[in-house]
Design a protein around this motif. Structure first.
Motif, PDB file in Angstrom:
ATOM      1  N   UNK A   5       0.830  -1.208   0.000  1.00  0.00           N
ATOM      2  CA  UNK A   5       0.000   0.000   0.000  1.00  0.00           C
ATOM      3  C   UNK A   5       0.864   1.258   0.000  1.00  0.00           C
ATOM      4  N   UNK A   6       1.964   1.211  -0.732  1.00  0.00           N
ATOM      5  CA  UNK A   6       2.870   2.350  -0.830  1.00  0.00           C
ATOM      6  C   UNK A   6       2.476   3.238  -2.012  1.00  0.00           C
ATOM      7  N   UNK A   7       3.065   4.425  -2.052  1.00  0.00           N
ATOM      8  CA  UNK A   7       2.827   5.353  -3.161  1.00  0.00           C
ATOM      9  C   UNK A   7       3.270   4.718  -4.481  1.00  0.00           C
ATOM     10  N   UNK A   8       4.421   4.068  -4.461  1.00  0.00           N
ATOM     11  CA  UNK A   8       4.942   3.426  -5.661  1.00  0.00           C
ATOM     12  C   UNK A   8       4.023   2.307  -6.131  1.00  0.00           C
ATOM     13  N   UNK A   9       3.464   1.559  -5.188  1.00  0.00           N
ATOM     14  CA  UNK A   9       2.541   0.489  -5.538  1.00  0.00           C
ATOM     15  C   UNK A   9       1.277   1.057  -6.180  1.00  0.00           C
ATOM     16  N   UNK A  10       0.829   2.222  -5.701  1.00  0.00           N
ATOM     17  CA  UNK A  10      -0.335   2.869  -6.295  1.00  0.00           C
ATOM     18  C   UNK A  10      -0.078   3.254  -7.737  1.00  0.00           C
ATOM     19  N   UNK A  11       1.119   3.763  -7.997  1.00  0.00           N
ATOM     20  CA  UNK A  11       1.497   4.107  -9.371  1.00  0.00           C
ATOM     21  C   UNK A  11       1.480   2.870 -10.272  1.00  0.00           C
ATOM     22  N   UNK A  12       2.010   1.785  -9.746  1.00  0.00           N
ATOM     23  CA  UNK A  12       2.098   0.551 -10.521  1.00  0.00           C
ATOM     24  C   UNK A  12       0.722  -0.069 -10.763  1.00  0.00           C
ATOM     25  N   UNK A  13      -0.124  -0.089  -9.738  1.00  0.00           N
ATOM     26  CA  UNK A  13      -1.424  -0.750  -9.854  1.00  0.00           C
ATOM     27  C   UNK A  13      -2.373  -0.041 -10.816  1.00  0.00           C
ATOM     28  N   UNK A  14      -2.230   1.272 -10.948  1.00  0.00           N
ATOM     29  CA  UNK A  14      -3.159   2.019 -11.787  1.00  0.00           C
ATOM     30  C   UNK A  14      -2.820   1.949 -13.273  1.00  0.00           C
ATOM     31  N   UNK A  15      -1.622   1.481 -13.604  1.00  0.00           N
ATOM     32  CA  UNK A  15      -1.172   1.465 -14.998  1.00  0.00           C
ATOM     33  C   UNK A  15      -2.141   0.759 -15.952  1.00  0.00           C
TER      34      UNK A  15
END
Length: 233
Positions: A5-15
């Protein structure tokens, strides 16, 4: 998608959802160009309004010379479903600051809401502001860029529908619905399919008497109630 649930994970999941933003954003920019809106106007509209269907309606109403009051009311009705989505997702951020909640609600879209519902199945029903900010911000930036590029390309493409851009969001939501069904272990497959079928049939009939967005709002509310009834206790 994993449990991070990190910021980087949010970037990756929305791709994966960005293709929908790109397709519809290009189409919106092209339509805006044919309606004689400048690139700057399109960019400002995308940054402030940030709502695909509402922006299409705004462009057509501006072209028709509709009064500002009518445009504001139409935009509110079109996006009224976001009230339900915001209320639904707010429960996961009760312990977070008001600033975080305002930021999340401001940039929440149909796509990031659906994405967050899928994410809950991986994180034991928890979300973090950092993850939501990552997903929301990337989607926001991509949408703005796509609309501007569409406006710049407007003179080269007479009919955006010939490329199937109008189906981009539909295809994306079908994929998100599929992911939600196969990953949500809290409800049986049979229950989920019954609710989906109920909402689809209800939407079909409501579209005969109500505008699309009003019909969607009614179908959503009825679907929630129906889901509560058929879900095993």
């Amino acid at each position: 998608m994993n449990a991070e649930l990190t910021f980087k994970s949010g970037l990756k999941d929305v791709v994966p959802t960005l293709f929908g933003y790109i397709g519809v954003g290009l189409a919106m920019g092209i339509v805006a160009n044919t309606s004689h809106l400048s690139v700057l106007a399109v960019l400002i509209m995308s940054l402030i309004v940030y709502a695909g269907s509402a922006q299409f309606i705004m462009i057509s109403m501006l072209l028709a010379g509709s009064p500002i009051s009518a445009i504001v009311l139409s935009t509110f009705l079109i996006n009224s479903r976001m009230i339900l989505m915001s209320m639904s997702i707010a429960q996961y951020f009760k312990k977070d600051s008001l600033a975080h909640n305002i930021a999340i609600g401001t940039l929440l879209t149909d796509e990031t809401f659906a994405l967050s519902m899928n994410k809950l199945n991986q994180t034991k029903q928890t979300l973090s502001p950092r993850w939501m900010h990552g997903a929301n911000l990337l989607a926001y930036v991509v949408w703005a860029i796509a609309t501007v590029i569409g406006c710049l390309l407007g003179n080269l493409i007479a009919d955006p529908n010939q490329f199937g851009l109008d189906f981009a969001v539909v295809g994306m939501f079908i994929g998100l619905l599929y992911l939600q069904i196969i990953t949500d272990r809290s409800k049986t497959l049979r229950t989920q399919l019954i609710v989906v079928l109920f909402v689809a049939i209800l939407m079909y009939f409501l579209m005969r008497w109500f505008p699309g967005n009003i019909a969607l709002l009614i179908a959503t509310l009825c679907g929630c109630g129906f889901g509560m009834v058929v879900t095993p206790k």
